[in-house]
Design a protein around this motif. Structure first.
Motif, PDB file in Angstrom:
ATOM      1  N   ARG A  39       0.828  -1.217   0.000  1.00  0.00           N
ATOM      2  CA  ARG A  39       0.000   0.000   0.000  1.00  0.00           C
ATOM      3  C   ARG A  39       0.856   1.259   0.000  1.00  0.00           C
ATOM      4  N   GLN A  40       0.222   2.344  -0.370  1.00  0.00           N
ATOM      5  CA  GLN A  40       0.843   3.662  -0.197  1.00  0.00           C
ATOM      6  C   GLN A  40       0.652   4.055   1.258  1.00  0.00           C
ATOM      7  N   CYS A  41       1.639   4.637   1.872  1.00  0.00           N
ATOM      8  CA  CYS A  41       1.472   5.045   3.263  1.00  0.00           C
ATOM      9  C   CYS A  41       2.142   6.394   3.472  1.00  0.00           C
ATOM     10  N   GLU A  42       1.369   7.344   4.010  1.00  0.00           N
ATOM     11  CA  GLU A  42       1.914   8.693   4.201  1.00  0.00           C
ATOM     12  C   GLU A  42       2.484   8.901   5.597  1.00  0.00           C
ATOM     13  N   TYR A  43       1.840   8.247   6.603  1.00  0.00           N
ATOM     14  CA  TYR A  43       2.269   8.502   7.968  1.00  0.00           C
ATOM     15  C   TYR A  43       1.840   7.316   8.829  1.00  0.00           C
ATOM     16  N   ALA A  44       2.811   6.710   9.496  1.00  0.00           N
ATOM     17  CA  ALA A  44       2.523   5.491  10.261  1.00  0.00           C
ATOM     18  C   ALA A  44       2.777   5.702  11.750  1.00  0.00           C
ATOM     19  N   LEU A  45       2.046   4.934  12.550  1.00  0.00           N
ATOM     20  CA  LEU A  45       2.243   4.896  14.004  1.00  0.00           C
ATOM     21  C   LEU A  45       2.580   3.458  14.388  1.00  0.00           C
ATOM     22  N   ASP A  46       3.659   3.293  15.169  1.00  0.00           N
ATOM     23  CA  ASP A  46       4.029   1.971  15.688  1.00  0.00           C
ATOM     24  C   ASP A  46       3.730   1.980  17.189  1.00  0.00           C
ATOM     25  N   VAL A  47       2.689   1.253  17.590  1.00  0.00           N
ATOM     26  CA  VAL A  47       2.220   1.250  18.986  1.00  0.00           C
ATOM     27  C   VAL A  47       2.990   0.180  19.764  1.00  0.00           C
ATOM     28  N   GLY A  48       3.778   0.613  20.753  1.00  0.00           N
ATOM     29  CA  GLY A  48       4.618  -0.340  21.467  1.00  0.00           C
ATOM     30  C   GLY A  48       5.850  -0.640  20.633  1.00  0.00           C
ATOM     31  N   CYS A  49       6.551   0.419  20.240  1.00  0.00           N
ATOM     32  CA  CYS A  49       7.664   0.270  19.271  1.00  0.00           C
ATOM     33  C   CYS A  49       8.898  -0.364  19.893  1.00  0.00           C
ATOM     34  N   GLY A  50       8.931  -0.458  21.236  1.00  0.00           N
ATOM     35  CA  GLY A  50      10.106  -1.048  21.879  1.00  0.00           C
ATOM     36  C   GLY A  50      11.364  -0.275  21.537  1.00  0.00           C
ATOM     37  N   GLU A  51      12.427  -1.004  21.204  1.00  0.00           N
ATOM     38  CA  GLU A  51      13.697  -0.324  20.869  1.00  0.00           C
ATOM     39  C   GLU A  51      13.731   0.158  19.420  1.00  0.00           C
ATOM     40  N   GLY A  52      12.580   0.138  18.760  1.00  0.00           N
ATOM     41  CA  GLY A  52      12.415   0.891  17.526  1.00  0.00           C
ATOM     42  C   GLY A  52      12.755   0.163  16.238  1.00  0.00           C
ATOM     43  N   ARG A  53      12.963  -1.151  16.323  1.00  0.00           N
ATOM     44  CA  ARG A  53      13.431  -1.880  15.132  1.00  0.00           C
ATOM     45  C   ARG A  53      12.464  -1.732  13.956  1.00  0.00           C
ATOM     46  N   PHE A  54      11.151  -1.914  14.214  1.00  0.00           N
ATOM     47  CA  PHE A  54      10.217  -1.866  13.072  1.00  0.00           C
ATOM     48  C   PHE A  54      10.054  -0.433  12.558  1.00  0.00           C
ATOM     49  N   GLU A  72      10.693   3.551  29.228  1.00  0.00           N
ATOM     50  CA  GLU A  72      11.677   4.602  28.933  1.00  0.00           C
ATOM     51  C   GLU A  72      12.988   4.045  28.410  1.00  0.00           C
ATOM     52  N   ALA A  73      13.454   2.938  29.007  1.00  0.00           N
ATOM     53  CA  ALA A  73      14.761   2.397  28.620  1.00  0.00           C
ATOM     54  C   ALA A  73      14.740   1.898  27.170  1.00  0.00           C
ATOM     55  N   LEU A  74      13.611   1.410  26.712  1.00  0.00           N
ATOM     56  CA  LEU A  74      13.522   0.968  25.314  1.00  0.00           C
ATOM     57  C   LEU A  74      13.474   2.174  24.380  1.00  0.00           C
ATOM     58  N   LEU A  75      12.715   3.188  24.792  1.00  0.00           N
ATOM     59  CA  LEU A  75      12.643   4.406  23.967  1.00  0.00           C
ATOM     60  C   LEU A  75      14.022   5.055  23.849  1.00  0.00           C
ATOM     61  N   ALA A  76      14.787   5.038  24.953  1.00  0.00           N
ATOM     62  CA  ALA A  76      16.130   5.637  24.919  1.00  0.00           C
ATOM     63  C   ALA A  76      16.975   4.935  23.858  1.00  0.00           C
ATOM     64  N   GLN A  77      16.853   3.619  23.786  1.00  0.00           N
ATOM     65  CA  GLN A  77      17.612   2.862  22.780  1.00  0.00           C
ATOM     66  C   GLN A  77      17.114   3.184  21.365  1.00  0.00           C
ATOM     67  N   TYR A  87      10.057   9.410  18.636  1.00  0.00           N
ATOM     68  CA  TYR A  87       9.680   8.384  19.614  1.00  0.00           C
ATOM     69  C   TYR A  87       9.116   9.066  20.851  1.00  0.00           C
ATOM     70  N   LEU A  88       7.911   8.665  21.257  1.00  0.00           N
ATOM     71  CA  LEU A  88       7.228   9.318  22.371  1.00  0.00           C
ATOM     72  C   LEU A  88       6.907   8.326  23.476  1.00  0.00           C
ATOM     73  N   LEU A  89       6.989   8.820  24.711  1.00  0.00           N
ATOM     74  CA  LEU A  89       6.605   7.999  25.861  1.00  0.00           C
ATOM     75  C   LEU A  89       5.092   8.045  25.996  1.00  0.00           C
ATOM     76  N   ALA A  90       4.439   6.930  25.776  1.00  0.00           N
ATOM     77  CA  ALA A  90       2.967   6.879  25.870  1.00  0.00           C
ATOM     78  C   ALA A  90       2.527   5.427  25.901  1.00  0.00           C
ATOM     79  N   SER A  91       1.292   5.229  26.338  1.00  0.00           N
ATOM     80  CA  SER A  91       0.700   3.891  26.348  1.00  0.00           C
ATOM     81  C   SER A  91      -0.400   3.819  25.308  1.00  0.00           C
ATOM     82  N   ALA A  92      -0.642   2.610  24.838  1.00  0.00           N
ATOM     83  CA  ALA A  92      -1.674   2.414  23.819  1.00  0.00           C
ATOM     84  C   ALA A  92      -3.041   2.898  24.307  1.00  0.00           C
ATOM     85  N   GLU A  93      -3.260   2.773  25.621  1.00  0.00           N
ATOM     86  CA  GLU A  93      -4.593   3.088  26.155  1.00  0.00           C
ATOM     87  C   GLU A  93      -4.922   4.579  26.049  1.00  0.00           C
TER      88      GLU A  93
END
Ligand SMILES: C[S@@+](CC[C@H](N)C(=O)[O-])C[C@H]1O[C@@H](n2cnc3c(N)ncnc32)[C@H](O)[C@@H]1O
Length: 236
Positions: A39-54, A72-77, A87-93
């Protein structure tokens, strides 16, 4: 103690390495990347991105992406490995975004981690544009319902995979490679009921086969598959 993620972050980062763990590298990544490429994608959100690999993989495909995670420690990485990334500190809820902000929302092995997955799914759909896609990779409920995992005979041969309390919803502590976290078991029906009630339309479903990796592990994986991938569309 929370859900164990903050304490497990260093071991998790090590386990992910550059390629992700076995299941990501040999089973999930190929199908997840195919779904994104379709698909074409303009802007994506990764919920629970962890250390950001995806997120890094999406960026490598030219897709602007923001990752959120409550650990926080995963976001720092994630920030260290991708200094220009978002990368933002937040919960899915409680997602800190306006309604209909993204045309792709990804939950890559996070539904099992989200304590209030109903609120999490509501939020993911709220921030999704009409016609947008919610792409989910999750652990198979047969796997999360098993306190024992593989049952072996005296010689160590794998006999069968134990399943118990499948239709219940419950948290369970799981531990491997210095990682100790709380996962939630829910039957597939709990997720399906919620996604259907949110008005989404199922466009793709798979229990993916391994595409590579050592033969023994592939064989065990085919006997007791760990993952499912679902793609849901928000109607116009
Ligand atoms: C199994 S890891 C997956 C990380 C990443 N998506 C990947 O595939 O490598 C689960 C992630 O969910 C995050 N998490 C835990 N509770 C969460 C919540 N309520 N909302 C969003 N993410 C959460 C954890 O911090 C962790 O990064």
């Amino acid at each position: 103690m929370g859900n164990g993620w903050e304490h497990s972050a260093a071991a998790w980062i090590e386990a992910m390495g550059d390629t992700g763990d076995w299941g990501r590298e040999h089973v999930l990544d190929p199908v997840m990347l195919e779904r994104v490429s379709a698909r074409q994608c303009e802007y994506a959100l990764d919920v629970g991105c962890g250390e950001g690999r995806f997120c890094r993989m999406l960026k490598a495909m030219g897709i602007p992406v923001v990752g959120i995670d409550p650990t926080e420690a995963l976001l720092a990485q994630a920030r260290k490995r991708d200094p220009g990334g978002d990368y933002l500190l937040a919960s899915a809820e409680v997602l800190p975004f306006a309604n209909e902000s993204f045309d792709l929302v990804v939950s890559y092995l996070t539904l099992i981690d989200i304590a209030d997955f109903r609120a999490g799914l509501r939020e993911m759909v709220r921030v999704l544009k009409r016609d947008g896609t919610l792409l989910i990779a999750n652990l198979n409920g047969f796997i999360t319902s098993s306190p024992k995992g593989w049952v072996k005979d005296f010689d160590g041969h794998y006999l069968h995979y134990a399943v118990d309390r499948y239709l219940e919803e419950f948290p369970e502590w799981v531990a491997w490679s210095n990682i100790r976290i709380q996962n939630w078991h829910r039957p597939l029906a709990s997720y399906m009921r919620e996604l259907i009630a949110l008005g989404l339309v199922l466009r793709f479903f798979d229990e993916p086969h391994p595409r590579s990796g050592d033969a023994d592990r592939q064989c065990r994986y085919r006997r007791a598959p760990w993952f499912m991938v679902m793609e849901w569309q928000r109607p116009n």
